[in-house]
Design an enzyme around this catalytic site. Structure first.
Site, PDB file in Angstrom:
ATOM      1  N   HIS A  61       0.835  -1.219   0.000  1.00  0.00           N
ATOM      2  CA  HIS A  61       0.000   0.000   0.000  1.00  0.00           C
ATOM      3  C   HIS A  61       0.868   1.267   0.000  1.00  0.00           C
ATOM      4  CE1 HIS A  61      -3.839  -2.142   0.889  1.00  0.00           C
ATOM      5  NE2 HIS A  61      -3.033  -2.990   1.485  1.00  0.00           N
TER       6      HIS A  61
ATOM      7  N   ASN B 204     -10.144  -3.088   2.533  1.00  0.00           N
ATOM      8  CA  ASN B 204      -9.832  -3.112   1.100  1.00  0.00           C
ATOM      9  C   ASN B 204     -11.119  -2.965   0.305  1.00  0.00           C
ATOM     10  OD1 ASN B 204      -7.042  -3.452   1.243  1.00  0.00           O
ATOM     11  ND2 ASN B 204      -7.154  -5.674   1.204  1.00  0.00           N
TER      12      ASN B 204
ATOM     13  N   TYR C 105       1.011  -4.121  12.062  1.00  0.00           N
ATOM     14  CA  TYR C 105       0.927  -2.698  11.694  1.00  0.00           C
ATOM     15  C   TYR C 105       1.736  -1.806  12.635  1.00  0.00           C
ATOM     16  CZ  TYR C 105      -2.600  -3.980   8.266  1.00  0.00           C
ATOM     17  OH  TYR C 105      -3.237  -4.530   7.187  1.00  0.00           O
TER      18      TYR C 105
HETATM   19 FE1  HDD Z   1      -2.432  -4.847   5.535  1.00  0.00          FE
HETATM   20  C1  HDD Z   1      -0.999  -1.789   5.159  1.00  0.00           C
HETATM   21  C2  HDD Z   1      -5.410  -3.611   4.367  1.00  0.00           C
HETATM   22  C3  HDD Z   1      -3.728  -8.020   5.490  1.00  0.00           C
HETATM   23  C4  HDD Z   1       0.319  -5.965   7.038  1.00  0.00           C
HETATM   24  N1  HDD Z   1      -3.077  -3.061   4.884  1.00  0.00           N
HETATM   25  C5  HDD Z   1      -2.334  -1.913   4.808  1.00  0.00           C
HETATM   26  C6  HDD Z   1      -3.146  -0.841   4.311  1.00  0.00           C
HETATM   27  C7  HDD Z   1      -4.377  -1.358   4.075  1.00  0.00           C
HETATM   28  C8  HDD Z   1      -4.342  -2.754   4.444  1.00  0.00           C
HETATM   29  C9  HDD Z   1      -5.579  -0.610   3.527  1.00  0.00           C
HETATM   30  C10 HDD Z   1      -2.671   0.568   4.048  1.00  0.00           C
HETATM   31  C11 HDD Z   1      -3.022   1.492   5.161  1.00  0.00           C
HETATM   32  C12 HDD Z   1      -2.586   2.894   4.804  1.00  0.00           C
HETATM   33  O1  HDD Z   1      -3.209   3.485   3.913  1.00  0.00           O
HETATM   34  O2  HDD Z   1      -1.625   3.354   5.391  1.00  0.00           O
HETATM   35  N2  HDD Z   1      -4.180  -5.664   4.956  1.00  0.00           N
HETATM   36  C13 HDD Z   1      -5.312  -4.965   4.623  1.00  0.00           C
HETATM   37  C14 HDD Z   1      -6.429  -5.877   4.564  1.00  0.00           C
HETATM   38  C15 HDD Z   1      -5.948  -7.115   4.855  1.00  0.00           C
HETATM   39  C16 HDD Z   1      -4.532  -6.983   5.124  1.00  0.00           C
HETATM   40  C17 HDD Z   1      -7.857  -5.494   4.244  1.00  0.00           C
HETATM   41  C18 HDD Z   1      -6.685  -8.411   4.926  1.00  0.00           C
HETATM   42  C19 HDD Z   1      -7.758  -8.546   5.632  1.00  0.00           C
HETATM   43  N3  HDD Z   1      -1.801  -6.666   6.119  1.00  0.00           N
HETATM   44  C20 HDD Z   1      -2.493  -7.842   6.064  1.00  0.00           C
HETATM   45  C21 HDD Z   1      -1.751  -8.880   6.726  1.00  0.00           C
HETATM   46  C22 HDD Z   1      -0.596  -8.301   7.192  1.00  0.00           C
HETATM   47  C23 HDD Z   1      -0.652  -6.910   6.782  1.00  0.00           C
HETATM   48  C24 HDD Z   1      -2.192 -10.319   6.873  1.00  0.00           C
HETATM   49  C25 HDD Z   1       0.546  -8.890   7.960  1.00  0.00           C
HETATM   50  C26 HDD Z   1       0.475  -9.901   8.734  1.00  0.00           C
HETATM   51  N4  HDD Z   1      -0.633  -4.051   5.929  1.00  0.00           N
HETATM   52  C27 HDD Z   1       0.347  -4.686   6.610  1.00  0.00           C
HETATM   53  C28 HDD Z   1       1.536  -3.812   6.914  1.00  0.00           C
HETATM   54  C29 HDD Z   1       1.089  -2.449   6.332  1.00  0.00           C
HETATM   55  C30 HDD Z   1      -0.263  -2.769   5.734  1.00  0.00           C
HETATM   56  C31 HDD Z   1       2.824  -4.355   6.483  1.00  0.00           C
HETATM   57  C32 HDD Z   1       2.042  -1.749   5.372  1.00  0.00           C
HETATM   58  C33 HDD Z   1       2.141  -0.339   5.835  1.00  0.00           C
HETATM   59  C34 HDD Z   1       1.358  -0.285   7.046  1.00  0.00           C
HETATM   60  O3  HDD Z   1       0.881  -1.511   7.357  1.00  0.00           O
HETATM   61  O4  HDD Z   1       1.159   0.701   7.720  1.00  0.00           O
HETATM   62  O5  HDD Z   1       1.735  -3.750   8.279  1.00  0.00           O
END
Ligand code: HDD
Length: 709
Positions: free
Chosen positions: A71, A144, A358
């Protein structure tokens, strides 16, 4: 008291108007010259004591923070949320009680795979993350635009992301799933099947962030003040309906305007067309937890709306663009673990891992544990605790004690009881052996993939097959291509045969498929009751014209479009002024080189003999029409304008006008091509054209593959 303005007022304390008179260093010392570094002689070396030079460069050298691992590319907006009626029966969350209360929000939309500078219109899931600044503290709904996920357990997330990101050796391709490592991952993980169907559907190509749904994906809980818990899934639906681009168009936009979705959101808010989304919940009683043939904790499954209807409980309006992209959109930090009393988690194994990931990622991305002090992340509820040090601390806590209990600081701050607003975790009874396993129902990978396939309209099915041809067709390894075909043979045998046809591998030897025959129309954009097809609000219409255009035609159509809330642009070979056949003039908004049909929702050609004679000689005008036709967009023409459509060789379309000496075709709308010739018919033209635009696309034209685009 938190109200609509509270966050804005809080941010105001940090805003600075850059129009100060004098340039200074970061120490506030006025700078005498910022263009020439301090040197030993006119031709000598730069001196170390030039503190302004050193500070300027050092700051610049450190101006990047790590982009989000997923993202990375996003766009944000401020707004507010309002509940329709008190939700007291279900949840004690305070922002869901009072219909008069406006809770400030910040939303960040994003693509998932591409880097920060990648294009907006790639085939991808879109993030839809909302931070509610409630009086009980920040609540983040990090969702999402697709209601399910690729994998069932967060432990697989690094594998998924490593596979879909550009390949390890050469960092190719950018922002795309169309490569070997991703499809290898898919074929190795049948739990992906359902999500892949969604990602290859039109959902992955939203026309606008303002026209896509949002989903919390994971199962959460509502808990009321009596401590009763219920399972919930969260939904957003845009009031403008759900609309998508077509793939050829999306790819072209990636070149013509890589900021297409970002610009669209920004401009809509600037023009006062505030995006609005209704907030919905599916609510499930605990005793119904095992009632379904899927596990309600499995994030690769929807709760079909036919089985668990959505209750629409409030509305969000986005009404303000950020002042500074970095300060707000880049530095905002979302976390699904940010909940408030009344909202709790479930044991969904994907969610459980997210609760950890996160905060962990923010620690590195925003360099330390005090990122909650960054203005955009600050809650409106007061913060009081004993965590006081670490990088970039800005708050100056007074007093001696930073521990609890204490006697030197009146034993404060102290924990609150639940009655005082303390967050009490839901008292779920849990028992079991420590084991690496998932419940049996998690192993049904294909039933809902088939449910999705069954629910698609014919055009949507065609788009999915074409998406397979593109995505899997780009895979170099034939074994992977074959493995994908075989995997989807478990979903639908005919689908597998169709995929195989386009990707150069044999169809499965034995036609397979899931036995599911049920449909869930709301998963289809075309068939969904959440899709609105009766408004042209905020659509963009291209009016192609040259000198000698019929001014009356243009002003009538523009008036009708604007009355419906659409925006029209005059497009011509050159920028500047055009002269009408009756002597008026009009300013050209865009020239052929500064725009393209793919950036518009519909095209209109006015009458005027000289106008059309000129346009007929312009390949760009003909191409504009052809491309819009091929992308199934509404086309309208009046008077001599119809001649341009005829010159574009649109096959099997009936136009208004004289068909033969004794047959005159009046106003006609054939497959979204609306034409009128006589002055009488022209007055009815506007309504017919507007109806065609509201429909968004006219898929019955898709078969006309002979039209170039
Ligand atoms: Fe995630 C970012 C949505 C599964 C780990 N995720 C991130 C963002 C969104 C989602 C919208 C961007 C937020 C922003 O605009 O800053 N992610 C989801 C959805 C998931 C999902 C709807 C499934 C239900 N994500 C998911 C899993 C993991 C992560 C299973 C790790 C175990 N997601 C992250 C992250 C991020 C992230 C690596 C990247 C940057 C951040 O968090 O702030 O931690």
């Amino acid at each position: 008291m938190v109200d609509e303005k509270s966050k804005d007022e809080q941010l105001e304390m940090f805003r600075e108007d850059p129009e100060r008179e004098f340039l200074t260093t970061n120490q506030g010392v006025r700078v005498i010259n910022t263009d020439i570094s301090l040197k030993a002689g006119e031709r000598g070396p730069t001196l170390l004591e030039d503190f302004h030079f050193r500070e300027k460069l050092t700051h610049f050298d450190h101006e990047r923070i790590p982009e989000r691992v997923v993202h990375a590319r996003g766009s944000g907006a401020h707004g507010y949320f309002q509940v329709y009626e008190p939700m007291t029966e279900y949840t004690s969350a305070k922002f869901l009680q009072d219909p008069n209360k406006k809770t400030p929000v910040f939303v960040r939309f994003s693509t998932v795979v591409g880097f920060r500078g990648s294009a907006d219109t790639v085939r991808d899931v879109r993030g839809f993350a909302t931070k509610f600044y409630t009086e009980d503290g920040n609540y983040d709904l990090v969702g999402n635009n697709i209601p399910i996920f690729f994998i069932q357990d967060a432990i697989k997330f690094p594998d998924l992301v490593h596979a879909i990101k550009p390949e390890q050796d050469n960092q190719i391709p950018q922002a795309s799933a169309a490569h070997d490592t991703f499809w290898d991952f898919v074929a190795c993980h049948p739990e992906n099947a359902h999500m892949i169907m969604w990602v290859l559907s039109d959902r992955a190509l939203p026309r606008s962030y303002r026209m896509m749904q949002g989903f919390g994906v994971n199962t959460f809980r509502f808990v009321n003040s009596e401590g009763k818990g219920r399972f919930v899934k969260f939904h957003w639906r845009p009031l403008l309906g759900i609309h998508s681009l077509v793939w050829d168009e999306a790819q072209k936009i990636a070149g013509k305007d890589p900021d297409f979705n970002r610009r669209d959101l920004w401009e809509a808010i600037e023009m006062g067309d505030f995006p609005e989304y209704e907030f919905g919940v599916q609510i499930l009683e605990e005793e119904d937890e095992f009632k379904f043939d899927f596990d309600i904790l499995d994030p690769t499954k929807i709760w079909p709306e036919e089985d668990v209807p959505i209750k629409w409980i409030g509305k969000m309006t986005l009404n303000r663009n950020p002042d500074n992209f970095f300060a707000e959109t880049e530095q905002v930090a979302f976390c699904p673990a940010n909940v408030v009393p009344g909202i709790d988690f479930s044991n969904d194994p994907l969610l459980q891992g997210r609760l950890f990931s996160y905060l962990d990622t923010q620690l590195i991305r925003l360099a330390g544990p005090n990122f909650h002090e960054i203005p955009i992340n600050r809650p409106l509820a007061p913060i009081a605790n004993n965590q006081r040090e670490g990088y970039h601390r800005t708050k100056i806590n007074k007093g001696k004690a930073s521990y609890f209990p204490n006697t030197v600081g009146e034993n404060l701050p102290r924990p609150a009881s639940a009655e005082e607003g303390g967050y009490a975790h839901y008292m779920e009874k849990v028992e079991g052996k420590i084991i690496r396993a998932r419940s049996e129902k998690f192993k049904d990978f294909y039933s809902q993939a088939k449910l999705f396939w069954n629910s698609m309209s014919e055009p949507e099915k065609k788009h999915i097959i074409e998406a397979f041809h593109f995505e899997v067709g780009k895979v170099n390894d034939k074994n992977i291509r074959k493995a994908v075909v075989d995997m989807f043979n478990n979903v639908d045998g005919d689908l597998a045969i169709e995929i195989a046809k386009g990707v150069g591998v044999p169809a499965p030897e034995k036609k397979g498929g899931s036995p599911v025959t049920k449909e869930s129309p709301n998963v289809s954009q075309e068939r969904s009751e959440h899709t609105v097809k009766n408004t042209i609000k905020t659509r963009r219409i291209a009016i192609i014209a040259a000198n000698g255009y019929n001014h009356n035609d243009v002003s009538q159509v523009m008036q009708a479009l604007e009355a419906g809330g659409a925006k029209a642009h005059i497009i011509s070979k050159h920028q500047g002024m055009l002269k009408s056949s009756s002597g008026e003039s009009i300013e050209v908004d865009k020239s052929y080189v500064t725009t393209a049909s793919v950036l518009y929702d519909a095209v209109y050609i006015p009458g005027g003999k000289e106008n059309v004679e000129t346009l007929k000689m312009q390949g760009d005008a003909i191409h504009f029409v052809n491309e819009a036709f091929r992308h199934c967009k509404p086309l309208g023409a009046t008077g001599e304008g119809v001649e341009l459509l005829k010159a574009a060789n649109l096959p099997d379309i009936q136009f208004a006008g004289k068909e033969s000496a004794d047959k005159e075709i009046p106003l006609i709308s054939d497959k979204g091509v609306v034409t009128a010739v006589s002055a009488e018919d022209r007055s009815a033209f506007n309504e017919s054209f507007t109806t065609a635009i509201a429909k968004h696309r006219h898929w019955d034209r898709e078969k006309k593959e002979q039209v170039p685009a």
